[in-house]
Write a protein that holds these residues in place. Structure first.
Motif, PDB file in Angstrom:
ATOM      1  N   PHE A   5       0.814  -1.215   0.000  1.00 54.86           N
ATOM      2  CA  PHE A   5       0.000   0.000   0.000  1.00 54.86           C
ATOM      3  C   PHE A   5       0.850   1.269   0.000  1.00 54.86           C
ATOM      4  O   PHE A   5       0.688   2.128  -0.864  1.00 54.86           O
ATOM      5  N   SER A   6       1.754   1.387   0.978  1.00 50.65           N
ATOM      6  CA  SER A   6       2.568   2.607   1.074  1.00 50.65           C
ATOM      7  C   SER A   6       3.488   2.773  -0.125  1.00 50.65           C
ATOM      8  O   SER A   6       3.701   3.890  -0.597  1.00 50.65           O
ATOM      9  N   GLY A   7       4.025   1.653  -0.600  1.00 52.96           N
ATOM     10  CA  GLY A   7       4.909   1.728  -1.759  1.00 52.96           C
ATOM     11  C   GLY A   7       4.206   2.242  -2.997  1.00 52.96           C
ATOM     12  O   GLY A   7       4.751   3.037  -3.765  1.00 52.96           O
ATOM     13  N   ALA A   8       2.963   1.818  -3.203  1.00 51.75           N
ATOM     14  CA  ALA A   8       2.210   2.275  -4.374  1.00 51.75           C
ATOM     15  C   ALA A   8       1.613   3.662  -4.157  1.00 51.75           C
ATOM     16  O   ALA A   8       1.436   4.418  -5.110  1.00 51.75           O
ATOM     17  N   LEU A   9       1.301   3.988  -2.907  1.00 52.02           N
ATOM     18  CA  LEU A   9       0.743   5.308  -2.612  1.00 52.02           C
ATOM     19  C   LEU A   9       1.783   6.399  -2.815  1.00 52.02           C
ATOM     20  O   LEU A   9       1.503   7.439  -3.395  1.00 52.02           O
ATOM     21  N   SER A  10       2.990   6.157  -2.328  1.00 52.59           N
ATOM     22  CA  SER A  10       4.041   7.169  -2.487  1.00 52.59           C
ATOM     23  C   SER A  10       4.457   7.221  -3.950  1.00 52.59           C
ATOM     24  O   SER A  10       4.395   6.235  -4.667  1.00 52.59           O
ATOM     25  N   THR A  11       4.854   8.386  -4.363  1.00 57.14           N
ATOM     26  CA  THR A  11       5.144   8.550  -5.782  1.00 57.14           C
ATOM     27  C   THR A  11       6.324   9.493  -5.983  1.00 57.14           C
ATOM     28  O   THR A  11       6.155  10.658  -6.301  1.00 57.14           O
TER      29      THR A  11
END
Length: 115
Positions: free
Chosen positions: A67-73
């Protein structure tokens, strides 16, 4: 690495990616990226702190890596900073870059106070 681990990361990434998409649509220019990165830092701060109280590896994979990996950009951040610099908005680029770093650090620190 097990199939279960890959599926947990993929499931978290699906939701994180959708969250990132909607933040970019709901908030004005640059703020979607700033919000996504700050929220991801906060969540990772919670996960990192919670690991000390025996957070399950599956939860860490789902919420942290997925989740956090895909949320951060960070790639979008780089693109936006590059565009600001290319168009001569150097002061705005500096403020945006500094705000991203400071808010990210504050998010992690404040999350660590929860645990």
């Amino acid at each position: 690495m097990s199939l279960e681990s890959l599926l947990l990361v993929a499931a978290g990434a699906a939701f994180g990616g959708v969250g990132r998409y909607w933040l970019g649509r709901l908030l004005p220019e640059l703020y979607g990226t700033l919000a996504a990165n700050t929220i991801a830092c906060f969540l990772l701060g919670i996960i990192t702190s919670a690991e000390t109280v025996h957070l399950s590896p599956g939860t860490t994979l789902l919420a942290g890596m997925g989740f956090s990996g895909a949320l951060s950009t960070w790639s979008t951040l780089a693109k936006e900073l590059g565009e600001l610099i290319r168009t001569g908005q150097n002061v705005r680029a500096l403020r945006y870059g500094v705000a991203t770093i400071v808010l990210g650090i504050l998010a992690v620190l404040s999350a660590s106070l929860v645990f």
